[in-house]
Design a protein around this motif. Sequence first.
Motif, mmCIF file in Angstrom:
data_model
loop_
_atom_site.group_PDB
_atom_site.id
_atom_site.type_symbol
_atom_site.label_atom_id
_atom_site.label_comp_id
_atom_site.label_asym_id
_atom_site.label_seq_id
_atom_site.Cartn_x
_atom_site.Cartn_y
_atom_site.Cartn_z
ATOM 1 N N ASN A 27 0.499 1.907 11.223
ATOM 2 C CA ASN A 27 0.048 2.249 12.572
ATOM 3 C C ASN A 27 -1.014 1.288 13.075
ATOM 4 O O ASN A 27 -0.970 0.840 14.224
ATOM 5 C CB ASN A 27 -0.502 3.680 12.617
ATOM 6 C CG ASN A 27 0.581 4.707 12.740
ATOM 7 O OD1 ASN A 27 1.560 4.511 13.456
ATOM 8 N ND2 ASN A 27 0.420 5.809 12.043
ATOM 9 N N GLU A 28 -1.961 0.963 12.234
ATOM 10 C CA GLU A 28 -3.112 0.147 12.636
ATOM 11 C C GLU A 28 -2.744 -1.313 12.894
ATOM 12 O O GLU A 28 -3.204 -1.905 13.860
ATOM 13 C CB GLU A 28 -4.190 0.228 11.548
ATOM 14 C CG GLU A 28 -5.507 -0.360 11.940
ATOM 15 C CD GLU A 28 -6.232 0.422 13.023
ATOM 16 O OE1 GLU A 28 -7.040 -0.219 13.723
ATOM 17 O OE2 GLU A 28 -6.008 1.630 13.179
ATOM 18 N N VAL A 64 0.871 -1.172 0.000
ATOM 19 C CA VAL A 64 0.000 0.000 0.000
ATOM 20 C C VAL A 64 0.906 1.220 0.000
ATOM 21 O O VAL A 64 2.045 1.165 0.485
ATOM 22 C CB VAL A 64 -0.975 0.022 1.196
ATOM 23 C CG1 VAL A 64 -2.015 -1.052 1.066
ATOM 24 C CG2 VAL A 64 -0.247 -0.112 2.508
ATOM 25 N N TYR A 65 0.401 2.318 -0.544
ATOM 26 C CA TYR A 65 1.228 3.505 -0.729
ATOM 27 C C TYR A 65 0.556 4.759 -0.200
ATOM 28 O O TYR A 65 -0.647 4.796 0.002
ATOM 29 C CB TYR A 65 1.549 3.680 -2.228
ATOM 30 C CG TYR A 65 2.322 2.512 -2.789
ATOM 31 C CD1 TYR A 65 3.682 2.385 -2.549
ATOM 32 C CD2 TYR A 65 1.690 1.518 -3.532
ATOM 33 C CE1 TYR A 65 4.397 1.302 -3.044
ATOM 34 C CE2 TYR A 65 2.394 0.437 -4.026
ATOM 35 C CZ TYR A 65 3.746 0.334 -3.786
ATOM 36 O OH TYR A 65 4.451 -0.736 -4.262
ATOM 37 N N ALA A 90 7.833 2.307 11.800
ATOM 38 C CA ALA A 90 9.205 1.915 11.482
ATOM 39 C C ALA A 90 9.265 1.009 10.249
ATOM 40 O O ALA A 90 10.317 0.904 9.613
ATOM 41 C CB ALA A 90 9.847 1.220 12.677
ATOM 42 N N THR A 91 8.159 0.384 9.898
ATOM 43 C CA THR A 91 8.123 -0.516 8.742
ATOM 44 C C THR A 91 7.807 0.212 7.438
ATOM 45 O O THR A 91 7.831 -0.392 6.367
ATOM 46 C CB THR A 91 7.076 -1.625 8.963
ATOM 47 O OG1 THR A 91 5.811 -1.020 9.213
ATOM 48 C CG2 THR A 91 7.459 -2.523 10.127
ATOM 49 N N ARG A 110 12.359 15.144 -3.194
ATOM 50 C CA ARG A 110 11.474 16.126 -3.807
ATOM 51 C C ARG A 110 10.087 15.555 -4.088
ATOM 52 O O ARG A 110 9.100 16.277 -4.072
ATOM 53 C CB ARG A 110 12.102 16.622 -5.105
ATOM 54 C CG ARG A 110 11.569 17.951 -5.578
ATOM 55 C CD ARG A 110 12.200 18.355 -6.851
ATOM 56 N NE ARG A 110 11.691 17.430 -7.875
ATOM 57 C CZ ARG A 110 12.122 17.350 -9.102
ATOM 58 N NH1 ARG A 110 13.087 18.110 -9.498
ATOM 59 N NH2 ARG A 110 11.616 16.496 -9.954
ATOM 60 N N ASP A 111 10.006 14.253 -4.336
ATOM 61 C CA ASP A 111 8.735 13.631 -4.712
ATOM 62 C C ASP A 111 8.616 12.262 -4.036
ATOM 63 O O ASP A 111 8.581 11.234 -4.702
ATOM 64 C CB ASP A 111 8.687 13.486 -6.232
ATOM 65 C CG ASP A 111 7.271 13.305 -6.738
ATOM 66 O OD1 ASP A 111 6.316 13.645 -6.021
ATOM 67 O OD2 ASP A 111 7.119 12.799 -7.871
ATOM 68 N N PRO A 112 8.546 12.233 -2.692
ATOM 69 C CA PRO A 112 8.542 10.949 -1.977
ATOM 70 C C PRO A 112 7.181 10.247 -2.011
ATOM 71 O O PRO A 112 6.139 10.876 -2.199
ATOM 72 C CB PRO A 112 8.890 11.359 -0.548
ATOM 73 C CG PRO A 112 8.316 12.727 -0.422
ATOM 74 C CD PRO A 112 8.496 13.371 -1.784
ATOM 75 N N LEU A 113 7.227 8.937 -1.855
ATOM 76 C CA LEU A 113 6.016 8.123 -1.761
ATOM 77 C C LEU A 113 6.223 7.116 -0.637
ATOM 78 O O LEU A 113 7.164 6.329 -0.667
ATOM 79 C CB LEU A 113 5.757 7.392 -3.083
ATOM 80 C CG LEU A 113 4.537 6.471 -3.115
ATOM 81 C CD1 LEU A 113 3.249 7.268 -2.957
ATOM 82 C CD2 LEU A 113 4.518 5.658 -4.406
ATOM 83 N N LYS A 114 5.354 7.139 0.351
ATOM 84 C CA LYS A 114 5.427 6.182 1.460
ATOM 85 C C LYS A 114 4.952 4.821 0.970
ATOM 86 O O LYS A 114 4.038 4.717 0.156
ATOM 87 C CB LYS A 114 4.557 6.636 2.638
ATOM 88 C CG LYS A 114 4.972 7.959 3.231
ATOM 89 C CD LYS A 114 6.302 7.861 3.916
ATOM 90 C CE LYS A 114 6.664 9.165 4.602
ATOM 91 N NZ LYS A 114 8.000 9.185 5.096
ATOM 92 N N SER A 115 5.561 3.750 1.495
ATOM 93 C CA SER A 115 5.260 2.386 1.072
ATOM 94 C C SER A 115 5.243 1.467 2.286
ATOM 95 O O SER A 115 6.125 1.550 3.145
ATOM 96 C CB SER A 115 6.332 1.921 0.080
ATOM 97 O OG SER A 115 6.184 0.548 -0.218
#
Length: 141
Positions: A48-49, A38-39, A55-56, A64-69
């Motif tokens: 979190n849930e 998931v992103y 931390a994972t 400049r253009d980050p995407l959480k994964s």
Amino acid sequence: MATTGDSKPEFIKMVQGLLAEKDAQCIQLFERKGFFAVYGPDAVWIANEYNKTTATVRTLGSDRDPLKSQTIQSRQLASILSDLLFQKLRRIEVYVKQSNGKWECVRRASPGNTSEVDELLEGGTVGEEDLGAGHLMGQRA
């Protein structure tokens, strides 16, 4: 920074475009090689849930253009899907990379309509014959 797999700029742009258009109550899962991902804000929320930590969560792309994964291992998928659909009343979309390289939503589910993800809820996999071009647990990303 190396740009292989899901850190390629075109993949990040595609995901960010999907995230910008999606309903806040929908979680988009991307089937990868042996796991799901998931992103964006959903990555942080899932971490979190279900992991009780961020931390994972990885950051893809440039500063400049980050995407959480966030990854979801196959063994965790059924319990997370069940909780999302039946407790949190969220909608689900499952994306699979097709043979032409494009990502396509191949499954949708909501609390009242889980038929497209029933096999995943039961801890199984979906075979190629069910989806045509791709399948949920064995498609290469």
